[in-house]
Design a protein around this motif. Structure first.
Motif, PDB file in Angstrom:
ATOM      1  N   LEU A 182      54.141 -13.239  41.318  1.00  0.00           N
ATOM      2  CA  LEU A 182      52.687 -13.055  41.474  1.00  0.00           C
ATOM      3  C   LEU A 182      52.256 -11.642  41.824  1.00  0.00           C
ATOM      4  N   GLN A 216      58.363 -14.122  46.623  1.00  0.00           N
ATOM      5  CA  GLN A 216      59.114 -14.295  47.864  1.00  0.00           C
ATOM      6  C   GLN A 216      58.556 -13.416  48.977  1.00  0.00           C
ATOM      7  N   ASP A 217      57.557 -12.598  48.657  1.00  0.00           N
ATOM      8  CA  ASP A 217      57.006 -11.659  49.625  1.00  0.00           C
ATOM      9  C   ASP A 217      55.689 -12.212  50.183  1.00  0.00           C
TER      10      ASP A 217
HETATM   11  C1  LIG Z   1      56.135  -6.144  39.512  1.00  0.00           C
HETATM   12  S1  LIG Z   1      55.581  -7.106  40.821  1.00  0.00           S
HETATM   13  C2  LIG Z   1      54.521  -8.268  40.042  1.00  0.00           C
HETATM   14  C3  LIG Z   1      53.123  -7.789  39.931  1.00  0.00           C
HETATM   15  C4  LIG Z   1      52.159  -8.818  39.379  1.00  0.00           C
HETATM   16  N1  LIG Z   1      52.477  -9.210  38.040  1.00  0.00           N
HETATM   17  C5  LIG Z   1      50.735  -8.324  39.453  1.00  0.00           C
HETATM   18  O1  LIG Z   1      50.032  -8.359  38.426  1.00  0.00           O
HETATM   19  O2  LIG Z   1      50.310  -7.903  40.529  1.00  0.00           O
HETATM   20  C6  LIG Z   1      56.970  -8.101  41.149  1.00  0.00           C
HETATM   21  C7  LIG Z   1      56.767  -9.109  42.260  1.00  0.00           C
HETATM   22  O3  LIG Z   1      57.793 -10.078  42.116  1.00  0.00           O
HETATM   23  C8  LIG Z   1      58.299 -10.395  43.364  1.00  0.00           C
HETATM   24  N2  LIG Z   1      59.680 -10.816  43.126  1.00  0.00           N
HETATM   25  C9  LIG Z   1      60.688 -10.084  42.610  1.00  0.00           C
HETATM   26  N3  LIG Z   1      61.796 -10.822  42.508  1.00  0.00           N
HETATM   27  C10 LIG Z   1      61.472 -12.060  42.948  1.00  0.00           C
HETATM   28  C11 LIG Z   1      62.198 -13.278  43.079  1.00  0.00           C
HETATM   29  N4  LIG Z   1      63.496 -13.376  42.767  1.00  0.00           N
HETATM   30  N5  LIG Z   1      61.553 -14.368  43.536  1.00  0.00           N
HETATM   31  C12 LIG Z   1      60.234 -14.292  43.876  1.00  0.00           C
HETATM   32  N6  LIG Z   1      59.502 -13.158  43.797  1.00  0.00           N
HETATM   33  C13 LIG Z   1      60.120 -12.066  43.337  1.00  0.00           C
HETATM   34  C14 LIG Z   1      58.167  -9.164  44.201  1.00  0.00           C
HETATM   35  O4  LIG Z   1      58.087  -9.499  45.564  1.00  0.00           O
HETATM   36  C15 LIG Z   1      56.880  -8.554  43.657  1.00  0.00           C
HETATM   37  O5  LIG Z   1      55.768  -8.931  44.426  1.00  0.00           O
END
Ligand SMILES: C[S@@+](CC[C@H](N)C(=O)[O-])C[C@H]1O[C@@H](n2cnc3c(N)ncnc32)[C@H](O)[C@@H]1O
Length: 311
Positions: free
Chosen positions: A30, A53-54
């Protein structure tokens, strides 16, 4: 668009998802909810399950999506299958993965993701997790550090940097991003393009290791493909070659009717293809987007569709 994170290739991602009213979709990453919002703006009649996860991402996405019918789940996307089952979702019409870290995570100095800002060596996306980058840097054997820098950073100076860390930590614990950056610079020099790239690769390697990013991705891509309804779409944005390789290979395997080794002439595997690729080569952001959002420069977008007649 929000300063928290500017979504990359948002229009293309949403178009590729082929949204339909009443459909069930997942945003596996998200962040600030930018892609999810773009999905609702294109088709307000969807039901969305959003993972991150954040906790800070979930809080921001909750604000972004407050007017929409979205269920936000603060979990690693490796728990996709069990979390959807918990929400009584057996199958989905589409899923988006936008991998890696958000601009917010990079910009918040105290999260320790960036060598540009001096901060504790942390790098956890999920701040309730125990393992931090400091623990890896200070406690892992030199040989293991070398492996991490080679495998997750594809760094040529992996051995020399691991050795420099081993030497430095016998004097003092390495607790800050700045201290680690200085150790890397002691090996590859300061102020050159090459030394900057090495710092990027070492920090990336540690981040991947702290968050076990590649294993989570491999496992959850397979679950996501299995969860898709016939005609459902999976869309993945990746930002470095290690991620993209996993996406490419997982998709490729799922498009093949036989996965026997080449030496076996008559198929014994019974594997059936479940996916068809939407784009054979990955898509990239256009020049205009790259100018306005530098993060989009390294993006590679792959999309595939669950074959009809598959469950
Ligand atoms: C590139 S950002 C996504 C941005 C989003 N698409 C937006 O439009 O704002 C990636 C996000 O994925 C989360 N993330 C990365 N790996 C993850 C995982 N294995 N499980 C859950 N969240 C994850 C990170 O915490 C981060 O908030």
């Amino acid at each position: 668009m929000s300063i928290f994170h500017q979504p990359v290739m948002a229009r293309t991602c949403v178009d590729l998802l082929n949204l339909r009213a009443g459909g069930v979709y997942v945003d596996a990453t998200l962040g600030g909810g930018g892609h999810a919002l773009a999905m609702y703006q294109k088709e307000p009649g969807i039901k969305l399950y959003g993972f991150d996860q954040d906790a800070e991402a979930i809080a921001e996405a909750a604000k972004t999506l407050q007017n929409y019918n979205a269920t936000l789940i603060q979990r690693n996307f490796r728990d996709l299958r069990t979390q959807l089952a918990y929400n009584k979702v057996k199958s989905i019409d589409g899923i988006l993965f936008d991998l890696g870290v958000s601009s917010h995570q990079l910009d918040m100095g105290e999260r320790g993701f960036s060598f540009d800002k001096d901060a504790p060596l942390d790098m956890r996306m999920n701040r309730s997790q125990k393992l931090t980058a400091a623990e890896i840097v200070n406690d892992y054997p030199e040989s293991e550090l070398k492996r991490i820098f080679q495998e997750y950073g594809e760094e040529h100076a992996a051995g020399r940097i691991a050795k420099a860390i081993e030497c430095a930590r016998t004097e003092n614990k390495i607790v800050s991003t700045k201290a680690l950056a200085q150790i890397i610079e002691s090996v590859v020099g300061v102020g050159t393009k090459a030394s900057l790239k090495t710092k990027v690769r070492i920090f990336q390697a540690l981040r991947i290791c702290v968050n076990d990013e590649l294993n989570a991705l491999s496992a959850s891509l397979i679950d996501a493909i299995n969860l898709l309804k016939p005609g459902g779409r999976i869309v993945v944005l990746s930002y470095h070659s290690l991620e993209d390789r996993i996406v490419k290979q997982t998709f490729k395997l799922a498009t093949r009717d036989c996965i026997c080794p080449p030496a076996i002439i008559n198929c014994v595997c019974d594997h059936k293809s479940t996916l068809k690729l939407i784009n054979k080569s990955p898509l990239s952001a256009d020049a205009e987007e790259i100018t306005s959002n530098v993060r989009s420069r390294s993006a590679k977008l792959r999309a595939a569709e669950k074959k009809k007649g598959e469950k």
